[in-house]
Write a protein that holds these residues in place. Structure first.
Motif: not given
Length: 150
Positions: A19-38
């Motif tokens: 699959f074509v690459g995907r760059t992990l962003t600051e937004t990804d990390v912040v949104l995931h923290a908010g969604q999971t509470g981690d």
């Protein structure tokens, strides 16, 4: 997305997708923290993370897993469904700005124990790599797949 009918008999051990690459962003990390509470400081506190062995924040393993699985989701196949994930291993850290590359290889097939004439399992090894970290995650994705019934 396309809809394709792919039956148990259509899968071949050894076939591979990438699959074509995907760059992990600051937004990804912040949104995931908010969604999971981690909000663990390894992910969210840059100053604290700088004092730790990796020297900077690391992405949540579950975030990397979610992105990788999402990258493998392509065509809709009404003959198969995800049955779950086995042997999930977070091998190396992923950092903000890393680009994830995913490959998925069919490693096995087996009959369903209770309905071997109607269903089977397909095992797909998903491997995630980055340029800096090499292999960062591996897992086996299990699919429950319909067989052609004559």
């Amino acid at each position: 997305m396309n809809t394709v009918d792919r039956w148990f008999e259509d899968y071949e051990v050894g076939e591979e997708r990438s699959f074509v690459g995907r760059t992990l962003t600051e937004t990804d990390v912040v949104l995931h923290a908010g969604q999971t509470g981690d909000f663990f400081p390894h992910h969210m506190d840059a100053e604290w993370a700088a004092t730790q062995p990796f020297g900077r924040r690391i992405a949540h393993g579950t975030l990397v897993l979610s992105i990788a699985v999402g990258m493998t989701a392509g065509d809709i196949n009404p003959q198969a469904m995800s049955y779950g994930y086995d042997r999930i291993r977070f091998i190396n850290p992923v950092f903000i700005g890393d680009t994830l590359h995913v490959t998925a290889a069919i490693t096995g097939k087996r009959d369903h124990a209770k309905e071997p004439g109607r269903l089977g399992y397909v095992h797909e090894l998903v491997t995630v790599t980055t340029a800096a970290g090499g292999t960062v995650l591996v897992l086996t994705h299990l699919y429950l797949v319909n067989k052609r019934v004559d």
